[in-house]
Design an enzyme around this catalytic site. Sequence first.
Site, PDB file in Angstrom:
ATOM      1  N   LYS A  69      48.658  30.957  35.432  1.00 48.98           N
ATOM      2  CA  LYS A  69      48.005  31.880  34.416  1.00 48.98           C
ATOM      3  C   LYS A  69      48.033  33.324  35.176  1.00 48.98           C
ATOM      4  O   LYS A  69      47.463  33.319  36.126  1.00 48.98           O
ATOM      5  CB  LYS A  69      46.496  31.377  34.075  1.00 48.98           C
ATOM      6  CG  LYS A  69      45.767  32.222  33.429  1.00 48.98           C
ATOM      7  CD  LYS A  69      44.341  32.069  33.286  1.00 48.98           C
ATOM      8  CE  LYS A  69      43.509  33.124  32.822  1.00 48.98           C
ATOM      9  NZ  LYS A  69      42.233  32.787  32.884  1.00 48.98           N
TER      10      LYS A  69
ATOM     11  N   ASP B 288      41.218  40.835  32.095  1.00 46.39           N
ATOM     12  CA  ASP B 288      40.591  39.811  30.867  1.00 46.39           C
ATOM     13  C   ASP B 288      39.335  40.390  30.455  1.00 46.39           C
ATOM     14  O   ASP B 288      38.168  40.134  31.179  1.00 46.39           O
ATOM     15  CB  ASP B 288      40.391  38.324  31.546  1.00 46.39           C
ATOM     16  CG  ASP B 288      40.034  37.616  30.130  1.00 46.39           C
ATOM     17  OD1 ASP B 288      40.003  37.908  29.060  1.00 46.39           O
ATOM     18  OD2 ASP B 288      39.459  36.425  30.641  1.00 46.39           O
TER      19      ASP B 288
ATOM     20  N   LYS C 149      33.357  40.205  27.012  1.00 41.38           N
ATOM     21  CA  LYS C 149      32.394  39.754  28.154  1.00 41.38           C
ATOM     22  C   LYS C 149      31.352  40.754  28.290  1.00 41.38           C
ATOM     23  O   LYS C 149      31.744  41.743  27.884  1.00 41.38           O
ATOM     24  CB  LYS C 149      33.455  39.583  29.200  1.00 41.38           C
ATOM     25  CG  LYS C 149      34.418  38.517  29.480  1.00 41.38           C
ATOM     26  CD  LYS C 149      35.273  38.568  30.711  1.00 41.38           C
ATOM     27  CE  LYS C 149      36.283  37.434  30.708  1.00 41.38           C
ATOM     28  NZ  LYS C 149      35.683  36.110  31.105  1.00 41.38           N
TER      29      LYS C 149
ATOM     30  N   ASP D 219      41.928  37.720  37.320  1.00 38.52           N
ATOM     31  CA  ASP D 219      42.153  36.534  36.465  1.00 38.52           C
ATOM     32  C   ASP D 219      43.473  36.150  36.203  1.00 38.52           C
ATOM     33  O   ASP D 219      44.007  35.214  35.465  1.00 38.52           O
ATOM     34  CB  ASP D 219      41.650  36.809  34.919  1.00 38.52           C
ATOM     35  CG  ASP D 219      41.186  35.511  34.335  1.00 38.52           C
ATOM     36  OD1 ASP D 219      40.862  34.456  34.749  1.00 38.52           O
ATOM     37  OD2 ASP D 219      41.260  35.607  32.981  1.00 38.52           O
TER      38      ASP D 219
ATOM     39  N   ASP E 227      38.132  34.715  24.421  1.00 31.81           N
ATOM     40  CA  ASP E 227      38.069  34.685  25.693  1.00 31.81           C
ATOM     41  C   ASP E 227      38.315  33.379  26.390  1.00 31.81           C
ATOM     42  O   ASP E 227      38.396  33.218  27.516  1.00 31.81           O
ATOM     43  CB  ASP E 227      36.467  34.922  26.167  1.00 31.81           C
ATOM     44  CG  ASP E 227      36.306  35.237  27.774  1.00 31.81           C
ATOM     45  OD1 ASP E 227      37.286  35.820  28.168  1.00 31.81           O
ATOM     46  OD2 ASP E 227      35.224  35.014  28.348  1.00 31.81           O
TER      47      ASP E 227
ATOM     48  N   GLU F 148      41.261  32.332  26.530  1.00 28.25           N
ATOM     49  CA  GLU F 148      42.722  32.736  26.526  1.00 28.25           C
ATOM     50  C   GLU F 148      43.755  32.344  27.462  1.00 28.25           C
ATOM     51  O   GLU F 148      44.934  31.918  27.019  1.00 28.25           O
ATOM     52  CB  GLU F 148      42.782  34.319  26.596  1.00 28.25           C
ATOM     53  CG  GLU F 148      42.999  34.839  27.943  1.00 28.25           C
ATOM     54  CD  GLU F 148      41.632  34.384  28.828  1.00 28.25           C
ATOM     55  OE1 GLU F 148      42.067  34.411  30.022  1.00 28.25           O
ATOM     56  OE2 GLU F 148      40.624  34.405  28.392  1.00 28.25           O
TER      57      GLU F 148
ATOM     58  N   ARG G 176      44.316  29.298  28.369  1.00 28.37           N
ATOM     59  CA  ARG G 176      44.850  28.188  27.955  1.00 28.37           C
ATOM     60  C   ARG G 176      45.992  28.271  26.953  1.00 28.37           C
ATOM     61  O   ARG G 176      46.780  27.442  26.863  1.00 28.37           O
ATOM     62  CB  ARG G 176      43.746  27.159  27.531  1.00 28.37           C
ATOM     63  CG  ARG G 176      42.993  27.494  26.316  1.00 28.37           C
ATOM     64  CD  ARG G 176      41.612  26.958  26.194  1.00 28.37           C
ATOM     65  NE  ARG G 176      40.751  27.138  27.019  1.00 28.37           N
ATOM     66  CZ  ARG G 176      39.383  26.829  27.267  1.00 28.37           C
ATOM     67  NH1 ARG G 176      38.967  25.921  26.281  1.00 28.37           N
ATOM     68  NH2 ARG G 176      38.529  27.517  28.128  1.00 28.37           N
TER      69      ARG G 176
END
Length: 492
Positions: free
Chosen positions: A256, A261, A268, A279, A338, A340, A342
């Site tokens: 990933k 993010d 967030k 991230d 959020d 995201e 996956r």
Amino acid sequence: MKIKFAASGSASGSIAVAAYDKATLTVVGKALDSDAGGAITRAMKASRFTGKAGEIVELVAPSGVDADRIVVFGVGTKSKVDGNGLERAGAGLVKKLLTGGETALTVSLEGVADSEGASRFALGCRMAAYRFDGYRTTLEESKKPTLKTITLITDDEKAAKASWKSWEAVADGVDMARDLVNEPPNVIDPPQYAKRVAKLADTGLEIEILGEKEMKKLGMNALLGVGQGSVKESQLVIMKWNGGKKGDKPLCFVGKGVTFDTGGISLKPGANMDEMKGDMGGSAAVVGLMRALAGRKAKVNAVGIIGLVENMPDGNAQRPGDIVTSMSGQTIEILNTDAEGRLVLGDALWYAQKEFDPQFMINLATLTGAILIALGHEHAGIFSNDDKIADGLTKAGLASDEKVWRLPVGPEYDRQIDSPVADMKNIGEGRLAGSITAAQFLQRHVNGKPWCHIDIAGTGMWPGSKDARLPTFGTGFGVRLLDRFVRDNYEK
């Protein structure tokens, strides 16, 4: 930092010797203590030094010895000295001396470590020497590293040099992974990240980069949806290493790579959002691993795939309530933008199994805050549909000191991500089993391939570890774990 190996060395400059538990010096250490009139023994007693791996005691300008300083480092119980302990010992030594004014150090490992152990000691030295100072323009001289060269005295210089050639590639991979995580997000956006990876073609890796146009044709709408609020184009980077037999199915590693993010429309909180530059730690681990495999000429075929996106709030950003069609053809109801990572991994995993038909797929991601609640910073969580892979990773984690802990996946969790309007939704039921439902989502995109998901949200970014091998923030977690997994299970 340069690591050298030698069969013998001079006591000029600084010299370091080992001690076992109960402050028991090696033969070389005892001889040095005698020359120094027992000063080493007195210093160990005065400082409550016990010989535990990572402990250090230092004597500056000792009388009777032609050395600027003597450093004693602990390696633990003699009968239990292993690679992890030697790494910690080397790291503790370097942390102590890195900014102390000394430029060169000679370390006696005679009778302490074989060639492999000497390489693990050197790996610990390299890991502790890592710094991310490129943007610091006013750093005081007293805080700048001075230690440039370490010479390790070993029983078999030739064998140690040969062993280190392989482990040095791992150190280079860890350093690269750390650099990628620590870079600011205005420097490492998806296109710039892809360009940096492209330079690894010099190592022998084959690099392919897909842009949004190519991914749209492939139907990767889950991945593309995450990045549609950013002005930076999303990328999919494929790295191939062909070191095994022709025709052998590759090992596949997927990462990933959310370069920043914000959470998107599901924004967030502002506090600590700066840490979301990390991230993309899963992708960084895959890049570092592929560099290590190429650098040490690993005898395997391997593919590394990283999905690179930036998750931003914007008038064109993905919305809660949207439904997207993934590359697998399955539809996904977006309930939280959020969640995201996956979405990125789902399409990347489907692409991996379709394009390469690998032996297995292992993905890494800083995926859930829930894994921090469960395991803290000390273990990564693993979720797998294959016991052999899970067991191999557990053993590799113990051998590399990058530990993992297996958590369950199973059909009983599917109900949490079933959607009344699509094939699945991208979040589960509130805070319940958050890491597991994320893994369950990923499993719907592996198409029955042997697979493991590694959640490194707690281990890939660590703001304050006391382990001398680990820097502040980006740890490079996953490179050593997966390299060891490959060495022990897929190379002959």
